[in-house]
Write a protein that holds these residues in place. Structure first.
Motif, PDB file in Angstrom:
ATOM      1  N   THR A 170       0.823  -1.129   0.041  1.00  0.00           N
ATOM      2  CA  THR A 170      -0.105   0.096   0.086  1.00  0.00           C
ATOM      3  C   THR A 170       0.802   1.043  -0.003  1.00  0.00           C
ATOM      4  N   SER A 171       1.880   1.343   0.843  1.00  0.00           N
ATOM      5  CA  SER A 171       2.570   2.435   0.985  1.00  0.00           C
ATOM      6  C   SER A 171       3.689   2.677  -0.515  1.00  0.00           C
ATOM      7  N   LEU A 172       4.113   1.480  -1.218  1.00  0.00           N
ATOM      8  CA  LEU A 172       4.752   1.589  -2.213  1.00  0.00           C
ATOM      9  C   LEU A 172       3.995   2.113  -3.495  1.00  0.00           C
ATOM     10  N   ALA A 173       2.555   1.806  -3.394  1.00  0.00           N
ATOM     11  CA  ALA A 173       1.761   1.790  -4.349  1.00  0.00           C
ATOM     12  C   ALA A 173       1.395   3.480  -4.378  1.00  0.00           C
ATOM     13  N   GLN A 174       1.229   3.957  -3.071  1.00  0.00           N
ATOM     14  CA  GLN A 174       1.100   5.275  -3.072  1.00  0.00           C
ATOM     15  C   GLN A 174       2.187   6.127  -3.580  1.00  0.00           C
ATOM     16  N   ARG A 175       3.532   5.970  -3.289  1.00  0.00           N
ATOM     17  CA  ARG A 175       4.659   6.344  -3.759  1.00  0.00           C
ATOM     18  C   ARG A 175       4.579   6.432  -5.087  1.00  0.00           C
ATOM     19  N   ALA A 176       4.613   5.221  -5.868  1.00  0.00           N
ATOM     20  CA  ALA A 176       4.764   4.874  -7.170  1.00  0.00           C
ATOM     21  C   ALA A 176       3.632   5.994  -7.952  1.00  0.00           C
ATOM     22  N   ARG A 177       2.548   6.103  -7.443  1.00  0.00           N
ATOM     23  CA  ARG A 177       1.556   6.824  -8.262  1.00  0.00           C
ATOM     24  C   ARG A 177       1.965   8.243  -8.252  1.00  0.00           C
ATOM     25  N   VAL A 178       2.383   8.830  -7.086  1.00  0.00           N
ATOM     26  CA  VAL A 178       2.981  10.310  -7.203  1.00  0.00           C
ATOM     27  C   VAL A 178       3.887  10.048  -8.044  1.00  0.00           C
ATOM     28  N   ALA A 179       5.012   9.373  -7.842  1.00  0.00           N
ATOM     29  CA  ALA A 179       6.348   9.326  -8.867  1.00  0.00           C
ATOM     30  C   ALA A 179       5.922   9.315 -10.154  1.00  0.00           C
TER      31      ALA A 179
END
Length: 352
Positions: free
Chosen positions: A44-53
């Motif tokens: 979940t944390s990785l997905a949030q970061r990846a979306r922004v990036a």
């Protein structure tokens, strides 16, 4: 479209180095379900970061940069905000297009989807989106000395709808036949859509957004957790060189897809490498991270800083503390005010 006319002739023999990258990709694909079960908070944390990036990187490739981190965060959150300039409008547009695909209800792939994504991309601007180009365009590179050189000539405006329609049909047929590796097929789809260049503006962003969706649709979900667009932005010169190498003679159907496919497959492999590193780190730090999470949930003050955790848990690295806090924030246990080491973390629902 041209790349799918004779698939066996173009990609019937896969170079050894590409085979090696595809093996790594398929091994990584097999581990995704395992981590969904064992490390859901991390994903979940990785997905949030990846979306922004992904949104920021794909926009930055086209020169679209918002003035501050704070402004970008507000825009990408989706909260109502007055957009100040064209860059902010287009950042919000790519957010809308990517989020539409991430919702998972975009299927099937068809020409209407391509047009809808373009409409979303420009939905916050005065530019009318959702229509193919009506005049001719030529793709050029600007050299360091200020001169321009033609990279390739796209399909004519008159032929564009037919070419896009045929590309979608041929790609869909190739995936059903299941004779060639799915990642190669997605790469060829991206190559052809970029070469058709169906819009006057937004071609790269539409192609990159669709690439994420088509990889996920083929069972390769890594781009949800690691930004493919960030990898492309970090290797922009190789990205353009690979396109240049594979667009020559494309109109004649006599092009060489391997400069582009080598680049594309290697970038996808890199996302799996990064995903593996993230999950390995999480598993190795699991016990320490759990100690941080337990401390924050049960013992930390209602409002605290990283220094409080360092003092309470000597020997736990800042990286592990940040990772644990990111997971807790993704779970809604804590929120944060400010940035950096002096940021104030607050337990949600606690009375200060």
């Amino acid at each position: 479209m041209r790349s799918f006319v004779d698939l066996d002739g173009l990609v019937g023999r896969v170079p050894f180095d590409v085979v090696g990258d595809l093996r790594v990709i398929d091994t990584g694909r097999g581990s995704e379900a395992l981590y969904r079960d064992k490390l859901p908070a991390l994903l979940t944390s990785l997905a949030q970061r990846a979306r922004v990036a992904s949104i920021e990187a794909s926009s930055a490739i086209e020169g679209i940069v918002v003035e501050s981190r704070e402004r970008a965060d507000v825009i990408l959150s989706g909260e109502p905000v007055t957009l100040r300039d064209r860059s902010e409008q287009e950042l919000a547009g790519y957010r809308a297009a990517l989020d539409y695909l991430y919702q998972g209800d975009w299927r099937p792939l068809n020409m209407g989807l391509v047009l809808h994504l373009h409409r979303l991309l420009f939905s916050f601007t005065d530019v009318p989106g959702g229509g193919f180009k009506t005049s001719e365009n030529v793709v050029v590179d600007r050299l360091p000395d200020g001169t321009h050189v033609k990279r390739f000539t796209p399909v004519s405006a008159a032929k564009t709808p037919a070419f896009v329609d045929e590309l979608v049909a041929r790609y869909s047929a190739a995936t059903r036949e299941d004779r060639h590796h799915p990642v190669l097929l997605v790469g060829l789809f991206a190559l052809d859509l970029l070469t058709i260049h169906p819009f006057l503006d937004g071609n790269g962003r539409i192609t990159r957004a669709l690439t994420n969706a088509l990889l996920e649709d083929s069972g390769y979900e890594v781009t949800r957790y690691v930004s493919l667009e960030s990898s492309i932005a970090a290797s922009a010169d190789r990205y353009y060189d690979a396109l240049q190498g594979s667009t020559t003679a494309w109109h004649d159907g006599d092009h060489d897809p391997w400069p582009w496919l080598r680049y594309f497959v290697h970038v996808v492999r890199g996302t799996y490498d990064e995903f593996q590193r993230a999950t390995d780190t999480a598993r190795a730090a699991g016990s320490k991270k759990e100690r941080v999470q337990l401390y924050v949930r049960d013992h930390a003050p209602a409002s605290f800083r990283m220094a409080d955790i360092r003092a309470a848990l000597p020997g736990v690295s800042d990286a592990t503390i940040r990772n644990a806090l990111d997971v807790l924030r993704a779970e809604g246990v804590v929120n944060v005010d400010g940035t950096g080491r002096n940021a104030a973390w607050n337990r949600v629902g606690s009375q200060l």
